[in-house]
Design a protein around this motif. Structure first.
Motif, PDB file in Angstrom:
ATOM      1  N   VAL A 129       3.121  -0.121   0.175  1.00 41.84           N
ATOM      2  CA  VAL A 129       3.513   0.572  -1.056  1.00 41.84           C
ATOM      3  C   VAL A 129       5.024   0.740  -1.081  1.00 41.84           C
ATOM      4  CG1 VAL A 129       1.330   1.870  -1.096  1.00 41.84           C
ATOM      5  CG2 VAL A 129       3.382   2.926  -0.163  1.00 41.84           C
ATOM      6  N   ALA A 130       5.569   0.917  -2.279  1.00 34.76           N
ATOM      7  CA  ALA A 130       6.990   1.235  -2.428  1.00 34.76           C
ATOM      8  C   ALA A 130       7.179   2.733  -2.221  1.00 34.76           C
ATOM      9  CB  ALA A 130       7.484   0.828  -3.806  1.00 34.76           C
ATOM     10  N   LEU A 131       8.136   3.087  -1.387  1.00 34.55           N
ATOM     11  CA  LEU A 131       8.389   4.467  -1.041  1.00 34.55           C
ATOM     12  C   LEU A 131       8.640   5.332  -2.280  1.00 34.55           C
ATOM     13  CD1 LEU A 131       9.046   6.623   1.171  1.00 34.55           C
ATOM     14  CD2 LEU A 131      11.425   5.852   1.011  1.00 34.55           C
ATOM     15  N   ASN A 132       7.864   6.416  -2.367  1.00 34.35           N
ATOM     16  CA  ASN A 132       8.011   7.430  -3.421  1.00 34.35           C
ATOM     17  C   ASN A 132       7.702   6.927  -4.820  1.00 34.35           C
ATOM     18  OD1 ASN A 132       8.625   9.558  -1.707  1.00 34.35           O
ATOM     19  ND2 ASN A 132      10.815   9.138  -1.755  1.00 34.35           N
ATOM     20  N   ALA A 133       7.069   5.748  -4.934  1.00 33.27           N
ATOM     21  CA  ALA A 133       6.523   5.350  -6.235  1.00 33.27           C
ATOM     22  C   ALA A 133       5.373   6.296  -6.585  1.00 33.27           C
ATOM     23  CB  ALA A 133       6.026   3.909  -6.173  1.00 33.27           C
ATOM     24  N   ALA A 134       5.000   6.329  -7.855  1.00 33.53           N
ATOM     25  CA  ALA A 134       3.910   7.223  -8.266  1.00 33.53           C
ATOM     26  C   ALA A 134       2.643   6.937  -7.482  1.00 33.53           C
ATOM     27  CB  ALA A 134       3.646   7.069  -9.762  1.00 33.53           C
ATOM     28  N   TYR A 135       2.371   5.653  -7.218  1.00 34.83           N
ATOM     29  CA  TYR A 135       1.150   5.325  -6.488  1.00 34.83           C
ATOM     30  C   TYR A 135       1.262   5.670  -5.007  1.00 34.83           C
ATOM     31  CZ  TYR A 135       4.001   1.040  -6.584  1.00 34.83           C
ATOM     32  OH  TYR A 135       5.035   0.147  -6.542  1.00 34.83           O
ATOM     33  N   ASP A 136       2.473   5.685  -4.444  1.00 36.54           N
ATOM     34  CA  ASP A 136       2.658   6.164  -3.071  1.00 36.54           C
ATOM     35  C   ASP A 136       2.316   7.650  -3.001  1.00 36.54           C
ATOM     36  OD1 ASP A 136       3.462   6.715  -0.452  1.00 36.54           O
ATOM     37  OD2 ASP A 136       5.590   6.745  -0.954  1.00 36.54           O
ATOM     38  N   LEU A 137       2.850   8.437  -3.938  1.00 33.66           N
ATOM     39  CA  LEU A 137       2.581   9.876  -3.947  1.00 33.66           C
ATOM     40  C   LEU A 137       1.094  10.157  -4.124  1.00 33.66           C
ATOM     41  CD1 LEU A 137       5.602  10.999  -6.168  1.00 33.66           C
ATOM     42  CD2 LEU A 137       5.456  10.988  -3.665  1.00 33.66           C
ATOM     43  N   TYR A 138       0.459   9.385  -5.014  1.00 29.84           N
ATOM     44  CA  TYR A 138      -0.971   9.579  -5.264  1.00 29.84           C
ATOM     45  C   TYR A 138      -1.806   9.216  -4.029  1.00 29.84           C
ATOM     46  CZ  TYR A 138      -5.593   9.062  -7.368  1.00 29.84           C
ATOM     47  OH  TYR A 138      -6.927   9.171  -7.654  1.00 29.84           O
ATOM     48  N   THR A 153      11.205  -1.136  -1.764  1.00 30.03           N
ATOM     49  CA  THR A 153      10.993  -1.527  -3.156  1.00 30.03           C
ATOM     50  C   THR A 153       9.596  -2.120  -3.340  1.00 30.03           C
ATOM     51  OG1 THR A 153      11.783  -3.791  -2.860  1.00 30.03           O
ATOM     52  CG2 THR A 153      13.447  -2.095  -3.352  1.00 30.03           C
ATOM     53  N   PRO A 154       9.116  -2.205  -4.584  1.00 31.35           N
ATOM     54  CA  PRO A 154       7.828  -2.857  -4.831  1.00 31.35           C
ATOM     55  C   PRO A 154       7.811  -4.320  -4.403  1.00 31.35           C
ATOM     56  CG  PRO A 154       8.433  -1.503  -6.703  1.00 31.35           C
ATOM     57  CD  PRO A 154       9.626  -1.532  -5.801  1.00 31.35           C
ATOM     58  N   ASP A 155       8.896  -5.049  -4.651  1.00 34.91           N
ATOM     59  CA  ASP A 155       8.939  -6.452  -4.238  1.00 34.91           C
ATOM     60  C   ASP A 155       8.827  -6.580  -2.725  1.00 34.91           C
ATOM     61  OD1 ASP A 155       9.137  -7.330  -6.823  1.00 34.91           O
ATOM     62  OD2 ASP A 155      11.303  -7.668  -6.765  1.00 34.91           O
ATOM     63  N   ALA A 156       9.469  -5.673  -1.999  1.00 37.34           N
ATOM     64  CA  ALA A 156       9.389  -5.705  -0.539  1.00 37.34           C
ATOM     65  C   ALA A 156       7.970  -5.414  -0.060  1.00 37.34           C
ATOM     66  CB  ALA A 156      10.371  -4.696   0.058  1.00 37.34           C
ATOM     67  N   ALA A 157       7.258  -4.541  -0.767  1.00 39.10           N
ATOM     68  CA  ALA A 157       5.871  -4.254  -0.396  1.00 39.10           C
ATOM     69  C   ALA A 157       4.992  -5.484  -0.570  1.00 39.10           C
ATOM     70  CB  ALA A 157       5.337  -3.092  -1.242  1.00 39.10           C
ATOM     71  N   LEU A 158       5.192  -6.214  -1.650  1.00 41.42           N
ATOM     72  CA  LEU A 158       4.403  -7.424  -1.877  1.00 41.42           C
ATOM     73  C   LEU A 158       4.699  -8.481  -0.820  1.00 41.42           C
ATOM     74  CD1 LEU A 158       4.711  -7.677  -5.757  1.00 41.42           C
ATOM     75  CD2 LEU A 158       2.674  -7.063  -4.450  1.00 41.42           C
ATOM     76  N   GLU A 159       5.954  -8.638  -0.469  1.00 45.43           N
ATOM     77  CA  GLU A 159       6.304  -9.630   0.543  1.00 45.43           C
ATOM     78  C   GLU A 159       5.769  -9.248   1.916  1.00 45.43           C
ATOM     79  OE1 GLU A 159       7.594 -12.650   0.389  1.00 45.43           O
ATOM     80  OE2 GLU A 159       7.491 -12.439  -1.782  1.00 45.43           O
ATOM     81  N   MET A 160       5.847  -7.970   2.264  1.00 47.72           N
ATOM     82  CA  MET A 160       5.305  -7.537   3.552  1.00 47.72           C
ATOM     83  C   MET A 160       3.809  -7.792   3.620  1.00 47.72           C
ATOM     84  SD  MET A 160       5.267  -3.747   5.328  1.00 47.72           S
ATOM     85  CE  MET A 160       6.947  -3.828   5.941  1.00 47.72           C
ATOM     86  N   PHE A 161       3.108  -7.424   2.551  1.00 47.60           N
ATOM     87  CA  PHE A 161       1.668  -7.683   2.498  1.00 47.60           C
ATOM     88  C   PHE A 161       1.371  -9.158   2.668  1.00 47.60           C
ATOM     89  CE2 PHE A 161      -1.358  -9.334  -0.720  1.00 47.60           C
ATOM     90  CZ  PHE A 161      -2.541  -9.085  -0.024  1.00 47.60           C
ATOM     91  N   ALA A 162       2.096 -10.001   1.951  1.00 45.53           N
ATOM     92  CA  ALA A 162       1.798 -11.430   1.945  1.00 45.53           C
ATOM     93  C   ALA A 162       2.149 -12.109   3.259  1.00 45.53           C
ATOM     94  CB  ALA A 162       2.553 -12.108   0.799  1.00 45.53           C
ATOM     95  N   THR A 163       3.216 -11.672   3.912  1.00 50.45           N
ATOM     96  CA  THR A 163       3.711 -12.403   5.083  1.00 50.45           C
ATOM     97  C   THR A 163       3.353 -11.777   6.416  1.00 50.45           C
ATOM     98  OG1 THR A 163       5.844 -11.225   4.999  1.00 50.45           O
ATOM     99  CG2 THR A 163       5.664 -13.295   3.759  1.00 50.45           C
ATOM    100  N   GLU A 164       2.982 -10.491   6.418  1.00 50.54           N
ATOM    101  CA  GLU A 164       2.742  -9.819   7.689  1.00 50.54           C
ATOM    102  C   GLU A 164       1.282  -9.448   7.919  1.00 50.54           C
ATOM    103  OE1 GLU A 164       5.544  -6.785   8.668  1.00 50.54           O
ATOM    104  OE2 GLU A 164       7.226  -7.855   7.741  1.00 50.54           O
ATOM    105  N   GLY A 165       0.398  -9.943   7.077  1.00 53.15           N
ATOM    106  CA  GLY A 165      -1.023  -9.800   7.345  1.00 53.15           C
ATOM    107  C   GLY A 165      -1.633  -8.455   7.015  1.00 53.15           C
ATOM    108  N   LEU A 166      -0.962  -7.647   6.199  1.00 52.39           N
ATOM    109  CA  LEU A 166      -1.579  -6.390   5.782  1.00 52.39           C
ATOM    110  C   LEU A 166      -2.775  -6.677   4.890  1.00 52.39           C
ATOM    111  CD1 LEU A 166       1.320  -5.524   6.739  1.00 52.39           C
ATOM    112  CD2 LEU A 166       1.153  -3.655   5.094  1.00 52.39           C
ATOM    113  N   GLU A 167      -3.635  -5.692   4.748  1.00 49.71           N
ATOM    114  CA  GLU A 167      -4.876  -5.900   4.005  1.00 49.71           C
ATOM    115  C   GLU A 167      -4.704  -5.784   2.494  1.00 49.71           C
ATOM    116  OE1 GLU A 167      -5.617  -5.926   7.898  1.00 49.71           O
ATOM    117  OE2 GLU A 167      -4.768  -4.113   6.969  1.00 49.71           O
ATOM    118  N   ALA A 168      -3.687  -5.049   2.028  1.00 49.93           N
ATOM    119  CA  ALA A 168      -3.527  -4.848   0.582  1.00 49.93           C
ATOM    120  C   ALA A 168      -2.113  -4.405   0.271  1.00 49.93           C
ATOM    121  CB  ALA A 168      -4.524  -3.817   0.063  1.00 49.93           C
ATOM    122  N   ALA A 169      -1.757  -4.553  -0.991  1.00 46.78           N
ATOM    123  CA  ALA A 169      -0.535  -3.956  -1.535  1.00 46.78           C
ATOM    124  C   ALA A 169      -0.927  -3.174  -2.777  1.00 46.78           C
ATOM    125  CB  ALA A 169       0.492  -5.024  -1.890  1.00 46.78           C
ATOM    126  N   ALA A 170      -0.363  -1.994  -2.913  1.00 43.78           N
ATOM    127  CA  ALA A 170      -0.617  -1.173  -4.089  1.00 43.78           C
ATOM    128  C   ALA A 170       0.515  -1.354  -5.086  1.00 43.78           C
ATOM    129  CB  ALA A 170      -0.736   0.297  -3.697  1.00 43.78           C
TER     130      ALA A 170
END
Length: 243
Positions: A129-138, A153-170
């Motif tokens: 998740v992107a730090l302190n985004a509304a969905y992070d707080l929720y 950032t949101p873009d960094a969250a998507l890249e981490m999910f895609a390249t580092e094997g996380l299960e999901a991105a919000a």
């Protein structure tokens, strides 16, 4: 509006003589950086319309995330911001009524067994998740078992999910849909984990300005102006919040 009331509104929303509007360019529904690097989109059009209604110029101040918009509140960098209505923020700002409703959901891998958002809240699941985004707080309030992995950032969250094997991105559904359309092997879950109500905000203590923002938004909704702003910015499918 009587001159005395207009003066009071301007003191709240444009104390320097200019409406300083914070624009979050990370939310693709509402704003983005144009080819010239300047912000454009729904938020920009609404800010400019507010300036016209007050007879004041508008200064657009771009931020890469909603969290950075909120952090800038301590530095008194803006008078008006476009933020999701969130209990964690309501102690620091006055929100208008919401103007649009956006869904927060998950991006997962095509081969993953997840079929709905409830499937993600389990031990061993890591969600970017992107730090302190509304969905992070929720999600910080509601997830009981899954691990939240925060990025700047949101873009960094998507890249981490895609390249580092996380299960999901919000994220915001439209941003996740765009990512999945460009990168094979990913899909967006059909149901949301939250409904994000987007509103205008001004710092606490500016009650006259806050009431003006509320009336301004309701007029945009009922007059059809908000629908026109959304449509011309390519957001015809985004629903307007109820009165």
């Amino acid at each position: 509006m009587p001159p005395s009331m207009r003066d009071a509104v301007i003191r709240d929303l444009a104390p320097t003589g200019v409406v300083r509007a914070a624009i979050n360019t990370a939310n693709p529904v509402l704003a983005r950086k144009g080819p010239d690097g300047l912000p454009q989109g729904v938020s920009v059009d609404i800010a400019q319309e507010l300036g016209r209604s007050l007879g004041c110029p508008v200064q657009l101040i771009a931020y890469e995330t909603a969290g950075r918009v909120f952090d800038a509140l301590d530095r008194r960098e803006w008078d008006l911001a476009f933020l999701a209505v969130e209990p964690a923020r309501a102690t620091r700002v006055i929100f208008s009524s919401p103007y649009v409703v956006i869904e927060g959901t998950y991006l997962v891998r095509s081969a993953a067994a997840f079929t709905r958002v409830a499937d993600l809240d389990r031990t061993g699941t890591r969600i970017a998740v992107a730090l302190n985004a509304a969905y992070d707080l929720y999600l910080s309030r509601h997830l009981e078992h899954a691990e939240i992995v925060r990025t700047p950032t949101p873009d960094a969250a998507l890249e981490m999910f895609a390249t580092e094997g996380l299960e999901a991105a919000a994220g915001v559904r439209q941003a996740l849909d765009a990512f999945a359309a460009q990168r094979p092997g990913f899909r967006v879950l059909p149901d949301p984990f939250m409904t994000i109500r987007q509103a205008l905000a001004t710092p606490q203590g500016r009650e006259v300005g806050g009431q003006y923002l509320n009336d301004f938004i309701e007029n945009l909704k009922t007059s059809g102006s908000l629908r026109a702003v959304l449509d011309r910015n390519g957001q015809a499918g985004v629903p307007i919040a109820g009165p």
